[in-house]
Design an enzyme around this catalytic site. Sequence first.
Site, mmCIF file in Angstrom:
data_model
loop_
_atom_site.group_PDB
_atom_site.id
_atom_site.type_symbol
_atom_site.label_atom_id
_atom_site.label_comp_id
_atom_site.label_asym_id
_atom_site.label_seq_id
_atom_site.Cartn_x
_atom_site.Cartn_y
_atom_site.Cartn_z
ATOM 1 N N TYR A 475 0.873 -1.177 0.000
ATOM 2 C CA TYR A 475 0.000 0.000 0.000
ATOM 3 C C TYR A 475 0.910 1.226 0.000
ATOM 4 O O TYR A 475 0.904 2.042 0.907
ATOM 5 C CB TYR A 475 -0.936 -0.010 1.213
ATOM 6 C CG TYR A 475 -1.990 -1.103 1.165
ATOM 7 C CD1 TYR A 475 -2.353 -1.688 -0.044
ATOM 8 C CD2 TYR A 475 -2.631 -1.539 2.320
ATOM 9 C CE1 TYR A 475 -3.310 -2.693 -0.093
ATOM 10 C CE2 TYR A 475 -3.597 -2.542 2.276
ATOM 11 C CZ TYR A 475 -3.931 -3.114 1.061
ATOM 12 O OH TYR A 475 -4.885 -4.104 1.013
HETATM 13 C C1 LIG Z 1 -7.388 -2.077 -7.035
HETATM 14 C C2 LIG Z 1 -6.280 -2.608 -6.181
HETATM 15 C C3 LIG Z 1 -6.527 -3.683 -5.330
HETATM 16 C C4 LIG Z 1 -5.511 -4.209 -4.534
HETATM 17 N N1 LIG Z 1 -5.793 -5.260 -3.709
HETATM 18 C C5 LIG Z 1 -4.806 -5.797 -2.946
HETATM 19 C C6 LIG Z 1 -5.057 -6.901 -2.087
HETATM 20 O O1 LIG Z 1 -6.168 -7.410 -2.007
HETATM 21 N N2 LIG Z 1 -4.036 -7.396 -1.351
HETATM 22 C C7 LIG Z 1 -2.779 -6.871 -1.416
HETATM 23 O O2 LIG Z 1 -1.863 -7.387 -0.754
HETATM 24 N N3 LIG Z 1 -2.514 -5.805 -2.216
HETATM 25 C C8 LIG Z 1 -3.491 -5.274 -2.973
HETATM 26 N N4 LIG Z 1 -3.212 -4.201 -3.787
HETATM 27 C C9 LIG Z 1 -1.855 -3.649 -3.793
HETATM 28 C C10 LIG Z 1 -0.943 -4.440 -4.715
HETATM 29 O O3 LIG Z 1 -0.561 -5.648 -4.080
HETATM 30 C C11 LIG Z 1 0.325 -3.648 -5.028
HETATM 31 O O4 LIG Z 1 -0.003 -2.434 -5.631
HETATM 32 C C12 LIG Z 1 1.275 -4.465 -5.919
HETATM 33 O O5 LIG Z 1 2.579 -3.970 -5.805
HETATM 34 C C13 LIG Z 1 0.814 -4.426 -7.347
HETATM 35 O O6 LIG Z 1 1.595 -5.204 -8.188
HETATM 36 P P1 LIG Z 1 1.520 -4.883 -9.760
HETATM 37 O O7 LIG Z 1 2.469 -5.787 -10.438
HETATM 38 O O8 LIG Z 1 0.105 -4.868 -10.200
HETATM 39 O O9 LIG Z 1 1.992 -3.373 -9.751
HETATM 40 P P2 LIG Z 1 3.158 -2.525 -10.504
HETATM 41 O O10 LIG Z 1 2.699 -1.123 -10.380
HETATM 42 O O11 LIG Z 1 3.431 -3.059 -11.861
HETATM 43 O O12 LIG Z 1 4.419 -2.782 -9.580
HETATM 44 C C14 LIG Z 1 4.502 -2.393 -8.237
HETATM 45 C C15 LIG Z 1 5.968 -2.232 -7.830
HETATM 46 O O13 LIG Z 1 6.683 -3.437 -8.078
HETATM 47 C C16 LIG Z 1 7.691 -3.237 -9.074
HETATM 48 N N5 LIG Z 1 7.644 -4.375 -9.988
HETATM 49 C C17 LIG Z 1 6.564 -4.787 -10.704
HETATM 50 N N6 LIG Z 1 6.880 -5.866 -11.409
HETATM 51 C C18 LIG Z 1 8.156 -6.161 -11.152
HETATM 52 C C19 LIG Z 1 9.043 -7.167 -11.612
HETATM 53 N N7 LIG Z 1 8.634 -8.096 -12.479
HETATM 54 N N8 LIG Z 1 10.322 -7.167 -11.177
HETATM 55 C C20 LIG Z 1 10.734 -6.222 -10.304
HETATM 56 N N9 LIG Z 1 9.947 -5.245 -9.830
HETATM 57 C C21 LIG Z 1 8.663 -5.211 -10.255
HETATM 58 C C22 LIG Z 1 7.315 -1.958 -9.777
HETATM 59 O O14 LIG Z 1 8.448 -1.328 -10.372
HETATM 60 C C23 LIG Z 1 6.713 -1.159 -8.646
HETATM 61 O O15 LIG Z 1 7.726 -0.611 -7.836
HETATM 62 C C24 LIG Z 1 -4.215 -3.658 -4.590
HETATM 63 C C25 LIG Z 1 -3.966 -2.582 -5.437
HETATM 64 C C26 LIG Z 1 -4.989 -2.049 -6.231
HETATM 65 C C27 LIG Z 1 -4.717 -0.877 -7.122
#
Ligand SMILES: Cc1cc2nc3c(=O)[nH]c(=O)nc-3n(C[C@H](O)[C@H](O)[C@H](O)COP(=O)(O)OP(=O)(O)OC[C@H]3O[C@@H](n4cnc5c(N)ncnc54)[C@H](O)[C@@H]3O)c2cc1C
Length: 540
Positions: A475
């Site tokens: 978060y």
């Molecule tokens: C609508 C919504 C619902 C959510 N619900 C939950 C929930 O139920 N439980 C929970 O725990 N969290 C929840 N989250 C939070 C979520 O877990 C985090 O935002 C998570 O980091 C998202 O991962 P992403 O790959 O989608 O995001 P991204 O924005 O792609 O990545 C997030 C971070 O990780 C880095 N990153 C991404 N991919 C990689 C990779 N392959 N290698 C290295 N670094 C990388 C990015 O650079 C960035 O710093 C929610 C978020 C949203 C917006």
Amino acid sequence: MNSPSISSITLILFLILSCSSAASADEHDNFLECLSNKFKNTTTSISPNLIYTPNNSSYTPILRFSIQNLRFTSESTPKPLVIITPEQETQIPHVIYCAKENNIHIRIRSGGHDYEGLSYVSEIPFVILDLINFDGITVDAEQKTAWVESGARIGALYYRIAERSRTLGFPAGVCPTVGVGGHFSGGGYGSLLRKYGLSADNVVDARIIDVNGKILDRKSMGDDLFWAIRGGGGASFGVILAWKIQLVDVPDRVSVFTVSRTLEQNATQLIHRWQYIANNFDRDLFIRILVRRVNNISQNTTIRAEFQSIFLGGVDTLLPLMQESFPELGLVREDCIEMSWIQSVLYFAGFPIESPEVLLNRTQPNVRYFKAKSDYVQRPIPEYGLEGIWRLFYEQEADEAEIILSPYGGIMDNISESSIPFPHRAGNLYKIQHLVYWGENEALNSDRYISWIRRLYSYMAPYVSRFPRAAYMNYRDLDIGVNNNEGKTSYSQARIWGFKYFKNNFDRLVRVKTKVDPGNFFRNEQSIPSLYSSWTKTGD
Ligand SMILES: Cc1cc2nc3c(=O)[nH]c(=O)nc-3n(C[C@H](O)[C@H](O)[C@H](O)COP(=O)(O)OP(=O)(O)OC[C@H]3O[C@@H](n4cnc5c(N)ncnc54)[C@H](O)[C@@H]3O)c2cc1C
Ligand SMILES: *[C@@H]1O[C@H](CO)[C@@H](O)[C@H](O)[C@H]1NC(C)=O
Ligand SMILES: *[C@@H]1O[C@H](CO)[C@@H](O)[C@H](O)[C@H]1NC(C)=O
Ligand SMILES: *[C@@H]1O[C@H](CO)[C@@H](O)[C@H](O)[C@H]1NC(C)=O
Ligand SMILES: *[C@@H]1O[C@H](CO)[C@@H](O)[C@H](O)[C@H]1NC(C)=O
Ligand SMILES: *[C@@H]1O[C@H](CO)[C@@H](O)[C@H](O)[C@H]1NC(C)=O
Ligand SMILES: *[C@@H]1O[C@H](CO)[C@@H](O)[C@H](O)[C@H]1NC(C)=O
Ligand SMILES: *[C@@H]1O[C@H](CO)[C@@H](O)[C@H](O)[C@H]1NC(C)=O
Ligand SMILES: *[C@@H]1O[C@H](CO)[C@@H](O)[C@H](O)[C@H]1NC(C)=O
């Protein structure tokens, strides 16, 4: 005292150093040149159709596709010089190589759900490495494992598991579009938290590309790096390609319910009571609370608490359990529905439970403007403390605000604080997520909503964890502290936010970072600092 001449030399040096970490136009062109030409002769080249420059009509749709917070879609939000969408692992080392050669900054994006947009926004010139094409999922139902590529979404993972077995599941988040790249590397939790812990607790292997372009697995990356990427955030350490996860057993039938109570129906007393028992429930029982203001024309404006639950068993077992542990809620059989685990995933995500295919859809139906924060609660909040929250919820900015209370306890109490970087274990009753949403028509007033949630956060201070005031890395909240932009953040500057997310695990994360990426190539506003780069020039 410094003589004037020494100060001006310092200033000039400073300017040279600052400029060196921002890419020049030449470096940008050279970067593109490097991408397209340098490896033309190999099978590992990045073909031009995987590279989007701003003058291409697909650039904006590709950029927008994974943005999950409209705050970062404004004109004034910095945009990437180029978006690269590799299709094969072997193409990625070349992107890293060309970026290093030309002093270009990379942001890695999987699902794009970062709360502060760090996967696709940077104040210094940057490119996006978008893993959208890395969405393979291979489930081995016999071994109860799966390999999941970083760009895959948790909804698709759930779907592919359920396709193979009705009695296997995985503990991860509620929103199906979340990407596993960010989610697993920052922890990852959902309704199986009390029984099975976090996603990161259930990762058994991973593939990552390091700063030297080497592809590593669990064995070749070593214990330290494998530890760091399970909760310490991937973005500080390299490009995570895929995870191998341990699937978990779920019963053939689970039970769900959502019971709503307004203030007039004793919501305050019920929430107060829940704080004493929710972390001690049977591990098969998870009851979270979503609290909002409701504006109903025919009724008075009030606060409504939704007790939303999944029980890993049938209704006949659930009812006596609830009667014994939480009779005040008044749960009756008619409130409960039995269904398969995959249907409960749909139920929690707010979809009709009949059509699981919606889990494969990578477009989130309800992308909003929002700001969020997190807190951990270690002693129950008194009723007057809760009533103070309700007063803030009656303010205009809280029209679409929400707090979500997620119970801890269960297996979370039995995993040590240093097992992985995520430290929030025994001693926590529950976690609060504070959220405020607003609409397009209020986009220019975003600051009002952000200051409302900051006021709520100040109000909460006496009731939540202290030393540190803990926060959940997934978060992401830049209010709790940021690195400096030039990548020369000191240990003590980063520790301000790092201690909140990781407690004492922060120090081990810094040691791992210093070892695997001493020059601090992989960085953002809240990346783990390298001790080396904190006192030397970086970016070369
Ligand atoms: C609508 C919504 C619902 C959510 N619900 C939950 C929930 O139920 N439980 C929970 O725990 N969290 C929840 N989250 C939070 C979520 O877990 C985090 O935002 C998570 O980091 C998202 O991962 P992403 O790959 O989608 O995001 P991204 O924005 O792609 O990545 C997030 C971070 O990780 C880095 N990153 C991404 N991919 C990689 C990779 N392959 N290698 C290295 N670094 C990388 C990015 O650079 C960035 O710093 C929610 C978020 C949203 C917006
Ligand atoms: C391919 O290009 C690389 C980088 O320019 C060069 O080092 C290598 O020798 C070339 N290989 C062949 C077979 O031409
Ligand atoms: C835009 O970029 C894509 C991917 O590189 C490419 O396939 C397409 O031809 C480009 N379109 C234009 C108009 O340049
Ligand atoms: C688009 O931009 C790229 C990189 O800046 C440039 O090489 C290319 O010629 C441009 N294409 C068009 C059609 O303007
Ligand atoms: C609320 O609690 C009071 C005191 O415990 C009780 O008398 C009353 O019936 C409850 N109201 C509702 C709607 O449950
Ligand atoms: C208001 O609440 C009543 C009772 O819960 C419900 O029947 C009605 O549909 C609600 N009206 C609106 C506008 O939400
Ligand atoms: C609405 O508020 C009035 C005044 O506070 C109160 O008398 C009334 O009982 C309330 N109605 C409902 C449905 O809660
Ligand atoms: C995916 O979801 C979005 C948002 O709800 C919707 O607009 C779109 O039609 C869906 N696509 C498919 C293929 O169902
Ligand atoms: C789990 O932790 C709880 C609370 O600290 C403790 O009472 C219990 O004995 C532990 N169980 C196991 C199996 O370690």
